[in-house]
Motif scaffolding. Structure first.
Motif, short mmCIF file in Angstrom:
data_model
loop_
_atom_site.label_atom_id
_atom_site.label_comp_id
_atom_site.label_asym_id
_atom_site.label_seq_id
_atom_site.Cartn_x
_atom_site.Cartn_y
_atom_site.Cartn_z
N ALA A 109 -2.03 -2.91 -12.20
CA ALA A 109 -2.48 -3.97 -13.10
C ALA A 109 -2.26 -5.38 -12.55
O ALA A 109 -3.09 -6.25 -12.72
CB ALA A 109 -1.78 -3.83 -14.45
N PHE A 110 -1.16 -5.61 -11.88
CA PHE A 110 -0.88 -6.95 -11.37
C PHE A 110 -1.31 -7.12 -9.92
O PHE A 110 -0.94 -8.09 -9.27
CB PHE A 110 0.60 -7.29 -11.54
CG PHE A 110 1.01 -7.38 -12.97
CD1 PHE A 110 0.53 -8.40 -13.78
CD2 PHE A 110 1.86 -6.45 -13.51
CE1 PHE A 110 0.89 -8.49 -15.11
CE2 PHE A 110 2.24 -6.53 -14.85
CZ PHE A 110 1.75 -7.54 -15.64
N ARG A 111 -2.06 -6.18 -9.40
CA ARG A 111 -2.60 -6.21 -8.04
C ARG A 111 -1.51 -6.31 -6.98
O ARG A 111 -1.74 -6.82 -5.90
CB ARG A 111 -3.60 -7.35 -7.88
CG ARG A 111 -4.83 -7.19 -8.71
CD ARG A 111 -5.73 -8.40 -8.65
NE ARG A 111 -5.88 -8.94 -7.32
CZ ARG A 111 -7.00 -9.01 -6.64
NH1 ARG A 111 -8.10 -8.57 -7.18
NH2 ARG A 111 -7.04 -9.54 -5.44
N GLN A 112 -0.32 -5.82 -7.29
CA GLN A 112 0.76 -5.88 -6.31
C GLN A 112 0.85 -4.62 -5.47
O GLN A 112 1.38 -4.66 -4.37
CB GLN A 112 2.09 -6.13 -7.02
CG GLN A 112 2.15 -7.49 -7.68
CD GLN A 112 3.43 -7.70 -8.44
OE1 GLN A 112 4.14 -6.76 -8.75
NE2 GLN A 112 3.72 -8.93 -8.77
N ILE A 113 0.35 -3.53 -6.02
CA ILE A 113 0.43 -2.26 -5.29
C ILE A 113 -0.95 -1.60 -5.30
O ILE A 113 -1.60 -1.52 -6.33
CB ILE A 113 1.47 -1.30 -5.93
CG1 ILE A 113 2.85 -1.96 -5.93
CG2 ILE A 113 1.50 0.02 -5.20
CD1 ILE A 113 3.90 -1.17 -6.65
N THR A 114 -1.35 -1.14 -4.12
CA THR A 114 -2.59 -0.39 -3.97
C THR A 114 -2.22 1.04 -3.67
O THR A 114 -1.49 1.31 -2.71
CB THR A 114 -3.45 -0.97 -2.82
OG1 THR A 114 -3.75 -2.34 -3.11
CG2 THR A 114 -4.72 -0.18 -2.63
N ILE A 115 -2.68 1.97 -4.49
CA ILE A 115 -2.37 3.39 -4.33
C ILE A 115 -3.55 4.07 -3.65
O ILE A 115 -4.65 4.11 -4.22
CB ILE A 115 -2.11 4.07 -5.69
CG1 ILE A 115 -1.16 3.26 -6.57
CG2 ILE A 115 -1.64 5.51 -5.51
CD1 ILE A 115 0.25 3.17 -6.07
N VAL A 116 -3.33 4.62 -2.46
CA VAL A 116 -4.39 5.32 -1.73
C VAL A 116 -4.30 6.80 -2.07
O VAL A 116 -3.27 7.44 -1.85
CB VAL A 116 -4.27 5.10 -0.21
CG1 VAL A 116 -5.30 5.92 0.53
CG2 VAL A 116 -4.42 3.62 0.11
N ALA A 117 -5.41 7.32 -2.60
CA ALA A 117 -5.43 8.72 -3.02
C ALA A 117 -6.14 9.62 -2.02
O ALA A 117 -5.89 10.82 -1.99
CB ALA A 117 -6.15 8.83 -4.38
N TYR A 118 -7.02 9.06 -1.18
CA TYR A 118 -7.82 9.89 -0.29
C TYR A 118 -8.27 9.06 0.89
O TYR A 118 -8.64 7.90 0.73
CB TYR A 118 -9.05 10.40 -1.06
CG TYR A 118 -10.04 11.16 -0.24
CD1 TYR A 118 -9.87 12.51 0.04
CD2 TYR A 118 -11.17 10.54 0.27
CE1 TYR A 118 -10.79 13.20 0.79
CE2 TYR A 118 -12.10 11.23 1.03
CZ TYR A 118 -11.90 12.57 1.29
OH TYR A 118 -12.82 13.25 2.04
N VAL A 119 -8.22 9.65 2.08
CA VAL A 119 -8.74 9.00 3.27
C VAL A 119 -9.67 9.98 3.99
O VAL A 119 -9.44 11.17 4.00
CB VAL A 119 -7.64 8.51 4.23
CG1 VAL A 119 -6.79 7.44 3.56
CG2 VAL A 119 -6.79 9.64 4.74
N GLU A 120 -10.70 9.43 4.60
CA GLU A 120 -11.65 10.24 5.36
C GLU A 120 -12.03 9.45 6.60
O GLU A 120 -12.46 8.30 6.50
CB GLU A 120 -12.89 10.50 4.50
CG GLU A 120 -13.91 11.37 5.11
CD GLU A 120 -15.06 11.58 4.13
OE1 GLU A 120 -16.15 11.11 4.42
OE2 GLU A 120 -14.82 12.18 3.06
N VAL A 121 -11.83 10.06 7.75
CA VAL A 121 -12.16 9.39 9.01
C VAL A 121 -13.07 10.30 9.82
O VAL A 121 -12.89 11.47 9.88
CB VAL A 121 -10.87 9.09 9.82
CG1 VAL A 121 -11.20 8.40 11.13
CG2 VAL A 121 -9.93 8.24 9.02
N VAL B 260 0.85 -1.19 0.00
CA VAL B 260 0.00 0.00 0.00
C VAL B 260 0.88 1.24 0.00
O VAL B 260 1.81 1.35 0.81
CB VAL B 260 -0.94 0.02 1.23
CG1 VAL B 260 -1.75 1.31 1.26
CG2 VAL B 260 -1.86 -1.19 1.21
N VAL B 261 0.59 2.16 -0.90
CA VAL B 261 1.32 3.42 -1.02
C VAL B 261 0.30 4.56 -0.91
O VAL B 261 -0.73 4.52 -1.57
CB VAL B 261 2.06 3.51 -2.38
CG1 VAL B 261 2.74 4.85 -2.53
CG2 VAL B 261 3.04 2.36 -2.50
#
Length: 85
Positions: free
Chosen positions: A73-85, A12-13
């Motif tokens: 594409a290869f589901r190796q990295i998930t890029i988080v662009a926004y978080v809301e808590v 996760v990035v």
């Protein structure tokens, strides 16, 4: 007999907007967000697709978390662009 394997987690990035939001969270909010990110890293298809984009929108109403992300594409990295808590 082969050993049981757990699902492979993606890396996760967090990109800049998400990192800026992360800095403003309390310890409790960060803990709740961590649980959501772990869940997404194990199963990147948890979120619902955002129409006409590569983005996915994950909402956990119990913990009050929302994460906007996309998966490579290869589901190796998930890029988080926004978080809301």
């Amino acid at each position: 007999m082969s050993p049981e394997h757990t699902p492979r987690r993606s890396q996760v990035v967090l990109v800049e907007p998400a990192l800026s939001q992360l800095e403003k969270l309390t310890a409790s909010e960060t803990h709740r967000l961590d649980r959501a990110i772990v869940a997404i890293s194990v199963n990147p298809e948890l979120g619902t697709p955002v129409p006409d984009t590569l983005l996915r929108d994950y909402v956990d109403d119990i913990d009050g978390i929302r994460v906007i992300y996309y998966v490579t594409a290869f589901r190796q990295i998930t890029i988080v662009a926004y978080v809301e808590v």
